[in-house]
Each structure stands twice: as structure tokens, then as C-alpha cells.
Scaffold this active site. Structure first.
Site, short mmCIF file in Angstrom:
data_model
loop_
_atom_site.label_atom_id
_atom_site.label_comp_id
_atom_site.label_asym_id
_atom_site.label_seq_id
_atom_site.Cartn_x
_atom_site.Cartn_y
_atom_site.Cartn_z
N ASP A 1 -43.42 57.06 19.24
CA ASP A 1 -43.64 56.67 20.49
C ASP A 1 -43.05 57.59 21.47
OD1 ASP A 1 -46.05 54.65 21.18
OD2 ASP A 1 -44.50 53.18 20.47
N GLN B 1 -45.50 47.96 18.58
CA GLN B 1 -46.59 47.57 19.62
C GLN B 1 -46.00 46.76 20.78
OE1 GLN B 1 -49.68 48.81 19.68
NE2 GLN B 1 -50.02 48.21 21.61
N LYS C 1 -55.19 51.97 14.95
CA LYS C 1 -54.19 52.96 14.59
C LYS C 1 -54.27 53.24 13.05
CE LYS C 1 -51.22 52.26 18.36
NZ LYS C 1 -50.53 51.19 19.22
N1 GUN Z 1 -49.02 49.39 24.32
C1 GUN Z 1 -49.66 49.93 25.05
N2 GUN Z 1 -49.49 51.38 25.01
C2 GUN Z 1 -48.68 51.29 23.99
C3 GUN Z 1 -48.16 52.66 23.32
O1 GUN Z 1 -48.47 53.81 23.75
N3 GUN Z 1 -47.13 52.32 22.39
C4 GUN Z 1 -46.84 51.12 22.17
N4 GUN Z 1 -45.83 50.73 21.21
N5 GUN Z 1 -47.22 49.99 22.69
C5 GUN Z 1 -48.20 50.26 23.68
#
Ligand code: GUN
Length: 300
Positions: free
Chosen positions: A121, A98, A54
Site C-alpha cells: 500500500d 484494509q 482484490k
Molecule cells: N481503503 C480505501 N482505500 C484503501 C487503500 O488503497 N488501501 C487500504 N489498505 N485500504 C483502503
């Protein structure tokens, strides 16, 4: 094999290119740099890989990346204090915490502490409600990526029968709402659905998001259907040597590709779209925060 293979990797690169163009315009015309803050608590190896990717792709798109890596013992109070600081920081337009978080932290409490306008998100209860009622929301990245692939492949989705297998908050439920908003007839199926095979067979659009390796075989698929496989499952691959593994989706690719009109592969299908949509959401959040025109083709 008869199905067209939907190249999510290439499509994600196109989205990232559009994001980068928009970021440049925001900078040149308004002196703005969209900023994304990612918070990682603990040392989950998969999460560390995601967070690294990311950060890298955020910077490649010309945006500011802020990474906060906190030890697994971080208290809920300290995490909430960090989120309050990020909510107040003008350089931060998007915040992603996350998941999963360590067990001693209340995930819902943390997510709902994020400023709704910075919740890239789309997990905040208000964004969930806005999406469900057809209002302007920030939309979860993976289903947004699936929707973009579907629109690119099929054009208008109106009137099509869509079956979403899986009812998670991250993929299944928001996917169903997005398809409904595009006027599909939507069925949400799950592990308790009776005669799942028969339900899947009526889908013009089949989205598989159950997390069960190769669960959906080709004979559950309507000829010509568009199949979007969200699953990423690692399974043993002794044919590649001792201890080797490989990635597969929730759909049995070889048999499904004999029947479907188009299908996303794993890897290289939906996966790369998720981060591309996260970048798109960050640009969208930045534009909304400053009352500017939103990027075309990057929102739901
Ligand atoms: N963990 C696995 N997929 C995601 C996601 O799309 N967003 C977040 N914040 N954590 C994750």
C-alpha cells in the site's frame, strides 16, 4: 464534448496483463509465486467488496491470495500478532490491511508494523519518507495508477503545471511527490485554499481527490488540460427512479469534458487502476525480495 476520454478500465487490463506475464516468468524461471495477503477487520460492506475483488484479480494474475477476515472485536494485539506472522511468511510478498480499521485499533501503529518491503500500500512511514526523498519506495496504488495514466497520455511530464486538489495521505500527498519526481511544478490545494478556481485554472494536469461530488466545474479547467478524477461519490439519482443512486467524481464531468484535452470518467477511470497497481506492487516486492530485475513499466 471535446475531451478525449481516458479509458482506465482498458489501461488497467493492460497492466494486469503485464503483471500476469511477469508472474509467469517468475514461476517458469525462478519457481516463484508472488503472494498477497489482505487483512480485513470487521464487516464494512464497501471494504468487503474491495477485498473480494482484490482476491479475485490476484488469483487471475496467477499470484497467491491469502485472505484474513477478522471480527470487528479483534484486539490490536491480535492484529499485530497476525502481521508479525505475515511479515515472517516467505510465501507472502505483499501485505495490505484494509482501511478503515475499527476505532479501538491504532491505524498508524498497525501500518508501521508491516515489513517495509511488504508494504504494497506504500503507507508505512518509511515508504512515505523514501518517496518524499526521491528514493526507491513502494508507492501508494491510487496515485501510482494516476501517474501511469498521465505518462501514457502525455509522455514526459517535465515542466508541466500540476495542481492536486486534496491533501490526504493516501492520494493527495503521494501524488504531489510523484509529480514532483517527474519534474512537474506542483501545487497542492485543499478545502482552505484561497481562490481555488484560479489555482485550478493554471493546471496543465489537474488531479481531483477531495471526495466532494462534482465540486470542480468546467470553468475551473484550463483549455486542453489533462484531468484525473480520483473521486468516487454516490449521489441520489431520482431521474433513474425512486431511491436510485449513481456514481460521480469530484469533477463535474459534462462541463469539464467541454474544456479539457483529456479526462478520466467515473466510473471506469482511476478506480480500476488501483487494484492493478496493487498487483504490480506485489510483483515488484517479490522481485526486490529475491534480488531480481523489476518489471518494466509497473513501477513509478
Ligand atoms: N481503503 C480505501 N482505500 C484503501 C487503500 O488503497 N488501501 C487500504 N489498505 N485500504 C483502503
Amino acid at each position: 464534448m471535446s475531451a478525449d476520454i481516458i479509458d482506465g478500465k482498458a489501461f488497467a487490463a493492460t497492466i494486469r496483463g503485464k503483471v500476469a506475464d511477469h508472474v509467469k516468468a517468475l514461476h517458469d524461471e525462478h519457481g516463484l509465486v508472488p503472494g498477497l495477503a489482505v487483512v480485513l477487520v470487521g464487516e464494512d460492506p464497501a471494504s468487503q467488496v474491495y477485498v473480494r475483488n482484490k482476491g479475485k484479480q490476484t488469483e487471475e494474475a496467477g499470484m497467491a491470495s491469502f485472505e484474513h477476515r477478522l471480527p470487528a472485536e479483534t484486539s490490536e494485539e491480535d492484529l499485530l500478532a497476525l502481521i508479525a506472522r505475515l511479515n515472517a511468511a516467505p510465501a507472502v510478498h505483499g501485505i495490505l490491511v484494509q482501511l478503515p480499521l475499527p476505532d479501538h485499533i491504532d491505524e498508524a501503529k498497525v501500518i508501521n508494523a508491516i515489513d517495509v518491503a511488504k508494504d504494497v500500500d506504500g503507507f508505512h512511514i518509511s515508504n512515505v519518507g523514501l518517496l518524499a526523498t526521491g528514493q526507491k519506495a513502494l508507492v501508494p496504488c491510487t496515485p501510482l495508477g494516476c501517474l501511469m495514466l498521465l505518462r501514457d497520455r502525455l509522455g514526459a511530464l517535465s515542466g508541466l503545471d500540476a495542481v492536486v486538489v486534496g491533501r490526504s495521505n493516501i492520494v493527495g500527498k503521494p501524488m504531489a511527490h510523484l509529480l514532483l519526481r517527474d519534474s512537474c511544478t506542483v501545487t497542492v490545494a485543499h478545502s482552505r485554499t484561497r481562490d481555488l478556481a484560479q489555482v485550478c485554472r493554471r493546471a496543465d494536469i489537474l488531479v481531483a481527490a477531495v471526495g466532494r461530488p462534482e465540486m470542480i466545474p468546467g470553468d475551473w479547467i484550463k483549455p486542453g488540460a489533462t484531468v484525473i478524477d480520483v473521486g468516487i461519490n454516490r449521489i441520489p439519482a431520482p431521474e433513474r427512479g425512486e431511491g436510485k443512486t449513481r456514481l460521480v467524481g469530484d469533477v463535474h464531468f459534462e462541463s469539464a469534458a467541454q474544456v479539457a484535452g483529456a479526462i478520466t470518467p467515473v466510473p471506469g477511470g482511476v478506480g480500476p487502476m488501483t487494484i492493478a497497481c496493487l498487483l504490480a506492487n506485489t510483483v515488484t516486492a517479490c522481485c526486490r525480495a529475491h534480488g531480481l530485475v523489476e518489471p518494466e513499466g509497473l513501477t513509478a
